[in-house]
Design a protein around this motif. Structure first.
Motif, PDB file in Angstrom:
ATOM      1  N   GLN A 117       0.830  -1.187   0.000  1.00  0.00           N
ATOM      2  CA  GLN A 117       0.000   0.000   0.000  1.00  0.00           C
ATOM      3  C   GLN A 117       0.873   1.248   0.000  1.00  0.00           C
ATOM      4  N   VAL A 118       0.370   2.276  -0.602  1.00  0.00           N
ATOM      5  CA  VAL A 118       1.062   3.558  -0.588  1.00  0.00           C
ATOM      6  C   VAL A 118       0.352   4.469   0.398  1.00  0.00           C
ATOM      7  N   GLN A 119       1.133   5.218   1.119  1.00  0.00           N
ATOM      8  CA  GLN A 119       0.584   6.206   2.041  1.00  0.00           C
ATOM      9  C   GLN A 119       0.716   7.578   1.396  1.00  0.00           C
ATOM     10  N   LEU A 120      -0.355   8.341   1.466  1.00  0.00           N
ATOM     11  CA  LEU A 120      -0.404   9.644   0.813  1.00  0.00           C
ATOM     12  C   LEU A 120      -0.802  10.709   1.827  1.00  0.00           C
ATOM     13  N   VAL A 121      -0.111  11.824   1.792  1.00  0.00           N
ATOM     14  CA  VAL A 121      -0.402  12.928   2.696  1.00  0.00           C
ATOM     15  C   VAL A 121      -0.485  14.213   1.888  1.00  0.00           C
ATOM     16  N   GLU A 122      -1.676  14.818   1.875  1.00  0.00           N
ATOM     17  CA  GLU A 122      -1.872  16.079   1.166  1.00  0.00           C
ATOM     18  C   GLU A 122      -1.556  17.263   2.075  1.00  0.00           C
ATOM     19  N   SER A 123      -1.164  18.348   1.456  1.00  0.00           N
ATOM     20  CA  SER A 123      -0.961  19.601   2.171  1.00  0.00           C
ATOM     21  C   SER A 123      -1.169  20.755   1.203  1.00  0.00           C
ATOM     22  N   GLY A 124      -1.275  21.953   1.758  1.00  0.00           N
ATOM     23  CA  GLY A 124      -1.377  23.144   0.927  1.00  0.00           C
ATOM     24  C   GLY A 124      -2.753  23.738   0.794  1.00  0.00           C
ATOM     25  N   THR A 140     -14.564  25.221  -3.904  1.00  0.00           N
ATOM     26  CA  THR A 140     -14.551  24.886  -2.484  1.00  0.00           C
ATOM     27  C   THR A 140     -14.916  23.421  -2.298  1.00  0.00           C
ATOM     28  N   ALA A 141     -14.018  22.659  -1.648  1.00  0.00           N
ATOM     29  CA  ALA A 141     -14.208  21.223  -1.464  1.00  0.00           C
ATOM     30  C   ALA A 141     -13.039  20.677  -0.654  1.00  0.00           C
ATOM     31  N   VAL A 142     -13.149  19.404  -0.296  1.00  0.00           N
ATOM     32  CA  VAL A 142     -11.999  18.677   0.233  1.00  0.00           C
ATOM     33  C   VAL A 142     -11.290  18.034  -0.957  1.00  0.00           C
ATOM     34  N   TYR A 143      -9.995  18.250  -1.039  1.00  0.00           N
ATOM     35  CA  TYR A 143      -9.195  17.756  -2.149  1.00  0.00           C
ATOM     36  C   TYR A 143      -8.374  16.557  -1.693  1.00  0.00           C
ATOM     37  N   TYR A 144      -8.357  15.532  -2.552  1.00  0.00           N
ATOM     38  CA  TYR A 144      -7.650  14.298  -2.256  1.00  0.00           C
ATOM     39  C   TYR A 144      -6.701  13.939  -3.393  1.00  0.00           C
ATOM     40  N   CYS A 145      -5.580  13.348  -3.032  1.00  0.00           N
ATOM     41  CA  CYS A 145      -4.773  12.688  -4.041  1.00  0.00           C
ATOM     42  C   CYS A 145      -4.967  11.189  -3.883  1.00  0.00           C
ATOM     43  N   ALA A 146      -4.711  10.465  -4.941  1.00  0.00           N
ATOM     44  CA  ALA A 146      -4.923   9.022  -4.909  1.00  0.00           C
ATOM     45  C   ALA A 146      -4.068   8.342  -5.973  1.00  0.00           C
ATOM     46  N   ALA A 147      -3.790   7.076  -5.702  1.00  0.00           N
ATOM     47  CA  ALA A 147      -3.044   6.246  -6.645  1.00  0.00           C
ATOM     48  C   ALA A 147      -3.928   5.105  -7.114  1.00  0.00           C
ATOM     49  N   ASP A 194     -11.215   2.934  -9.663  1.00  0.00           N
ATOM     50  CA  ASP A 194      -9.929   2.321  -9.996  1.00  0.00           C
ATOM     51  C   ASP A 194      -8.788   2.828  -9.131  1.00  0.00           C
ATOM     52  N   PHE A 195      -9.090   3.771  -8.255  1.00  0.00           N
ATOM     53  CA  PHE A 195      -8.064   4.321  -7.376  1.00  0.00           C
ATOM     54  C   PHE A 195      -8.240   3.721  -5.982  1.00  0.00           C
ATOM     55  N   GLY A 196      -7.160   3.173  -5.423  1.00  0.00           N
ATOM     56  CA  GLY A 196      -7.312   2.431  -4.183  1.00  0.00           C
ATOM     57  C   GLY A 196      -6.565   2.968  -2.992  1.00  0.00           C
ATOM     58  N   SER A 197      -5.679   3.901  -3.207  1.00  0.00           N
ATOM     59  CA  SER A 197      -4.924   4.485  -2.099  1.00  0.00           C
ATOM     60  C   SER A 197      -5.240   5.965  -2.051  1.00  0.00           C
ATOM     61  N   TRP A 198      -5.756   6.410  -0.906  1.00  0.00           N
ATOM     62  CA  TRP A 198      -6.221   7.789  -0.776  1.00  0.00           C
ATOM     63  C   TRP A 198      -5.531   8.498   0.372  1.00  0.00           C
ATOM     64  N   GLY A 199      -5.302   9.779   0.198  1.00  0.00           N
ATOM     65  CA  GLY A 199      -4.847  10.593   1.302  1.00  0.00           C
ATOM     66  C   GLY A 199      -6.005  10.972   2.199  1.00  0.00           C
ATOM     67  N   GLN A 200      -5.702  11.745   3.245  1.00  0.00           N
ATOM     68  CA  GLN A 200      -6.730  12.120   4.208  1.00  0.00           C
ATOM     69  C   GLN A 200      -7.540  13.324   3.747  1.00  0.00           C
ATOM     70  N   GLY A 201      -7.064  14.001   2.734  1.00  0.00           N
ATOM     71  CA  GLY A 201      -7.758  15.157   2.191  1.00  0.00           C
ATOM     72  C   GLY A 201      -7.291  16.463   2.814  1.00  0.00           C
ATOM     73  N   THR A 202      -7.426  17.520   2.041  1.00  0.00           N
ATOM     74  CA  THR A 202      -7.101  18.861   2.526  1.00  0.00           C
ATOM     75  C   THR A 202      -8.210  19.812   2.067  1.00  0.00           C
ATOM     76  N   GLN A 203      -8.655  20.646   2.967  1.00  0.00           N
ATOM     77  CA  GLN A 203      -9.782  21.531   2.684  1.00  0.00           C
ATOM     78  C   GLN A 203      -9.322  22.749   1.901  1.00  0.00           C
ATOM     79  N   VAL A 204     -10.045  23.045   0.839  1.00  0.00           N
ATOM     80  CA  VAL A 204      -9.845  24.274   0.076  1.00  0.00           C
ATOM     81  C   VAL A 204     -11.143  25.063   0.138  1.00  0.00           C
TER      82      VAL A 204
END
Length: 125
Positions: free
Chosen positions: A1-8, A91-98, A111-121
């Motif tokens: 599994q990949v771990q993803l952390v969003e920021s910004g 305006t939304a919560v933004y996520y990256c994913a693999a 088709d995307f199975g690894s998700w970050g925790q999200g970051t609010q914009v």
């Protein structure tokens, strides 16, 4: 599994810019396409952009085409989303994913199975 952390994420005025980052660890980052998604309250999660494992191919949803740019730095295991000309509707919560598979491109959220925790914009009008 990949771990993803969003920021910004954060608060921006309409017409302004933000740059999101997504740091990855745990798998061979350079073997996987990466996607940016968002989910607003009461709405489904939508794909905004993806970038291929080497960075040569990109896709943008019509809602962000010409305003957002996805990029990646495989040496830093990081994918970025530069967001310009922000609108209130961004305006939304933004996520990256693999994706679930390496060397695989898809427009489908499933088709995307690894998700970050999200970051609010939040974009103020």
């Amino acid at each position: 599994q990949v771990q993803l952390v969003e920021s910004g994420g954060g608060l921006a005025q309409a017409g302004g810019s933000l740059r999101l980052s997504c740091a990855a660890s745990g798998r061979t980052f350079s073997s996987y396409a990466m996607g940016w998604f968002r989910q607003a309250p009461g709405k489904e999660r939508e794909l905004l952009a993806y970038i291929s494992w080497g960075g040569s191919r990109t896709y943008y949803a019509d809602s962000v085409k010409g305003r957002f740019t996805i990029s990646r730095d495989n040496a830093k295991n990081t994918v970025y989303l530069q967001m310009n000309s922000l609108k209130f509707d961004d305006t939304a919560v933004y996520y990256c994913a693999a994706p679930l598979k390496s060397y695989y491109l898809s427009n489908y959220v499933a088709d995307f199975g690894s998700w970050g925790q999200g970051t609010q914009v939040t974009v103020s009008s």
